[in-house]
Write an enzyme that holds these catalytic residues in place. Structure first.
Site, PDB file in Angstrom:
ATOM      1  N   ILE A   1      -9.900  10.534  -9.764  1.00 44.98           N
ATOM      2  CA  ILE A   1      -9.842  11.282 -11.027  1.00 44.98           C
ATOM      3  C   ILE A   1      -8.643  12.232 -11.058  1.00 44.98           C
ATOM      4  CG2 ILE A   1     -12.332  11.102 -11.455  1.00 44.98           C
ATOM      5  CD1 ILE A   1     -12.628  14.007 -10.574  1.00 44.98           C
ATOM      6  N   GLY A   2      -8.225  12.744  -9.912  1.00 46.93           N
ATOM      7  CA  GLY A   2      -7.062  13.644  -9.868  1.00 46.93           C
ATOM      8  C   GLY A   2      -5.798  12.919 -10.279  1.00 46.93           C
TER       9      GLY A   2
ATOM     10  N   TYR B   1     -22.347  17.857   1.686  1.00 49.79           N
ATOM     11  CA  TYR B   1     -21.534  17.634   0.482  1.00 49.79           C
ATOM     12  C   TYR B   1     -22.147  18.380  -0.717  1.00 49.79           C
ATOM     13  CZ  TYR B   1     -19.190  15.322  -3.397  1.00 49.79           C
ATOM     14  OH  TYR B   1     -18.468  15.089  -4.536  1.00 49.79           O
TER      15      TYR B   1
HETATM   16  N1  LIG Z   1     -16.263   9.977  -7.320  1.00 50.21           N
HETATM   17  C1  LIG Z   1     -17.356  10.605  -7.705  1.00 50.21           C
HETATM   18  O1  LIG Z   1     -18.381   9.997  -8.081  1.00 50.21           O
HETATM   19  C2  LIG Z   1     -17.404  12.100  -7.733  1.00 50.21           C
HETATM   20  C3  LIG Z   1     -18.527  12.719  -8.296  1.00 50.21           C
HETATM   21  C4  LIG Z   1     -18.580  14.116  -8.340  1.00 50.21           C
HETATM   22  C5  LIG Z   1     -17.518  14.851  -7.835  1.00 50.21           C
HETATM   23  N2  LIG Z   1     -16.447  14.229  -7.273  1.00 50.21           N
HETATM   24  C6  LIG Z   1     -15.366  15.057  -6.748  1.00 50.21           C
HETATM   25  O2  LIG Z   1     -14.160  14.668  -7.360  1.00 50.21           O
HETATM   26  C7  LIG Z   1     -13.046  15.071  -6.544  1.00 50.21           C
HETATM   27  C8  LIG Z   1     -12.047  13.943  -6.458  1.00 50.21           C
HETATM   28  O3  LIG Z   1     -12.647  12.857  -5.814  1.00 50.21           O
HETATM   29  P1  LIG Z   1     -12.402  11.338  -6.233  1.00 50.21           P
HETATM   30  O4  LIG Z   1     -13.707  10.799  -6.642  1.00 50.21           O
HETATM   31  O5  LIG Z   1     -11.247  11.205  -7.150  1.00 50.21           O
HETATM   32  O6  LIG Z   1     -12.114  10.722  -4.766  1.00 50.21           O
HETATM   33  P2  LIG Z   1     -10.854  10.056  -4.054  1.00 50.21           P
HETATM   34  O7  LIG Z   1     -10.349   8.915  -4.841  1.00 50.21           O
HETATM   35  O8  LIG Z   1     -11.315   9.814  -2.656  1.00 50.21           O
HETATM   36  O9  LIG Z   1      -9.759  11.229  -4.068  1.00 50.21           O
HETATM   37  C9  LIG Z   1      -9.834  12.311  -3.177  1.00 50.21           C
HETATM   38  C10 LIG Z   1      -8.495  13.016  -3.151  1.00 50.21           C
HETATM   39  O10 LIG Z   1      -8.587  14.115  -2.219  1.00 50.21           O
HETATM   40  C11 LIG Z   1      -7.491  14.006  -1.292  1.00 50.21           C
HETATM   41  N3  LIG Z   1      -7.833  14.563   0.024  1.00 50.21           N
HETATM   42  C12 LIG Z   1      -8.874  14.197   0.817  1.00 50.21           C
HETATM   43  N4  LIG Z   1      -8.823  14.871   1.990  1.00 50.21           N
HETATM   44  C13 LIG Z   1      -7.722  15.672   1.932  1.00 50.21           C
HETATM   45  C14 LIG Z   1      -7.135  16.590   2.832  1.00 50.21           C
HETATM   46  N5  LIG Z   1      -7.651  16.818   4.052  1.00 50.21           N
HETATM   47  N6  LIG Z   1      -6.019  17.261   2.447  1.00 50.21           N
HETATM   48  C15 LIG Z   1      -5.470  17.019   1.219  1.00 50.21           C
HETATM   49  N7  LIG Z   1      -5.985  16.157   0.321  1.00 50.21           N
HETATM   50  C16 LIG Z   1      -7.096  15.486   0.677  1.00 50.21           C
HETATM   51  C17 LIG Z   1      -7.237  12.514  -1.203  1.00 50.21           C
HETATM   52  O11 LIG Z   1      -5.977  12.268  -0.617  1.00 50.21           O
HETATM   53  P3  LIG Z   1      -5.621  10.833   0.059  1.00 50.21           P
HETATM   54  O12 LIG Z   1      -5.130   9.976  -1.062  1.00 50.21           O
HETATM   55  O13 LIG Z   1      -4.567  11.178   1.060  1.00 50.21           O
HETATM   56  O14 LIG Z   1      -6.877  10.291   0.679  1.00 50.21           O
HETATM   57  C18 LIG Z   1      -7.356  12.118  -2.659  1.00 50.21           C
HETATM   58  O15 LIG Z   1      -6.174  12.449  -3.368  1.00 50.21           O
HETATM   59  C19 LIG Z   1     -13.666  15.504  -5.202  1.00 50.21           C
HETATM   60  O16 LIG Z   1     -13.738  16.915  -5.162  1.00 50.21           O
HETATM   61  C20 LIG Z   1     -15.071  14.918  -5.263  1.00 50.21           C
HETATM   62  O17 LIG Z   1     -15.977  15.648  -4.469  1.00 50.21           O
HETATM   63  C21 LIG Z   1     -16.364  12.863  -7.215  1.00 50.21           C
END
Ligand SMILES: NC(=O)c1ccc[n+]([C@@H]2O[C@H](COP(=O)([O-])OP(=O)(O)OC[C@H]3O[C@@H](n4cnc5c(N)ncnc54)[C@H](OP(=O)(O)O)[C@@H]3O)[C@@H](O)[C@H]2O)c1
Length: 279
Positions: free
Chosen positions: A15-16, A164
């Site tokens: 999503i980012g 989490y």
């Molecule tokens: N997906 C869902 O269903 C969901 C639901 C509720 C909330 N969220 C929240 O949404 C946010 C984004 O998650 P997403 O779903 O888009 O997941 P994602 O595709 O796994 O993206 C996670 C992002 O965080 C970065 N990241 C992870 N560890 C890191 C570190 N140690 N230092 C710097 N950057 C780091 C990753 O970088 P890399 O590319 O290097 O891995 C990636 O850019 C998170 O806060 C998650 O908890 C997600």
């Protein structure tokens, strides 16, 4: 968003990534914070291709390490005289308990501490750029979490989902306290649940957890849909004066009563500041 500067974490994926590209498409200049050079350069190249009008940039940091959080905040503050929005979004789920070299449980460090330290390091820039916004990605996963402020490092029995969920409860409490502290300064702070989204989320969790999340993601929404509330909170004039709220599907939503506990929010702030050495 024309000419606005948006700092965003976790925009190499999910999503980012979508939010950064949409905001850039609206005219914003994006400052990425990423940990991996290859993924970071690819994200920057996509931004430059899709929105070539602005000088998008990137800073590298492992946001699970305190020194890196502080260094990257200082680097960005030095490079950017004004910051109109900060999006704290990087986060993950870990199947087993890891303790970082700082002595922090990894989920707590990445999902909560990094939001706190980065915002702290950029708060002067945000205040000076008012009206400005802080947007924190939280989650409905907080609904499974209890208010156990005596065990912030999950030492008393670890479960990935529990750690989490608690980190996402901390995101909401932190946002409330931040909004309270920023009141009257022209900087808002809000947080959101993006929905259950088919991103890379869970892919690196390890163990059974990765398999469970992978299966569940068959029923998840797309990253494009998941990014909508993130983009809305960062850019919409409708929420220019809203602060301290939790949003889902671009609407204010009620988090649990634990997530609305202002005494807990204050205590979490103080404990986090102490652990970060930022008292
Ligand atoms: N997906 C869902 O269903 C969901 C639901 C509720 C909330 N969220 C929240 O949404 C946010 C984004 O998650 P997403 O779903 O888009 O997941 P994602 O595709 O796994 O993206 C996670 C992002 O965080 C970065 N990241 C992870 N560890 C890191 C570190 N140690 N230092 C710097 N950057 C780091 C990753 O970088 P890399 O590319 O290097 O891995 C990636 O850019 C998170 O806060 C998650 O908890 C997600």
């Amino acid at each position: 968003m024309q000419g606005k500067v948006v700092v965003i974490t976790g925009a190499t994926s999910g999503i980012g990534q979508v939010a950064a590209e949409r905001l850039a498409g609206m005219g914003a200049r994006i400052v990425l914070v990423a940990r991996d050079k290859g993924r970071g350069e690819a994200a920057l190249a996509r931004l430059r291709e899709r929105a070539p009008g602005a000088a998008h940039s990137i800073h590298y940091a492992d946001l699970s390490r305190l020194a890196e959080m502080k260094r990257v905040a200082a680097e960005i503050a030095a490079a950017e005289p004004r910051i109109d929005a900060l999006i704290n979004n990087a986060g993950a789920l870990f199947s087993s308990r890891h303790i970082t070299k700082d002595g922090l449980e990894l989920t707590f460090a990445l999902n909560h501490m990094a939001y706190f330290v980065l915002t702290h390091g950029l708060s002067e820039r945000l205040r000076a750029s008012a009206p400005a916004r802080v947007v924190n990605t939280a989650s409905d996963a907080h609904k499974r979490a209890g208010l156990d402020l005596d065990d912030l490092q999950s030492a008393n029995g670890y479960s990935g989902f529990k750690a989490y969920g608690r980190s996402k409860l901390w995101n909401i409490l932190y946002t409330r306290e931040l909004a309270r502290r920023l009141a009257g300064e022209g900087v808002t702070a809000n947080c959101l649940h993006p929905g259950f989204v088919a991103t890379r989320f869970g892919d690196q969790s390890g163990g059974l957890l990765s398999a469970v999340v992978r299966m569940a993601k068959l029923f998840a929404i797309s990253p494009e849909e998941g990014a909508e509330t993130l983009v809305y909170l960062t850019s919409s004039p409708e929420v220019a004066h809203v602060s301290g709220a939790y949003f889902y599907r671009c609407r204010a939503a009620a988090p649990t009563k634990e997530a609305q506990d202002d005494a807990a929010a204050k205590r979490l702030w103080l404990e986090t500041a102490k652990l970060a050495g930022l008292e």
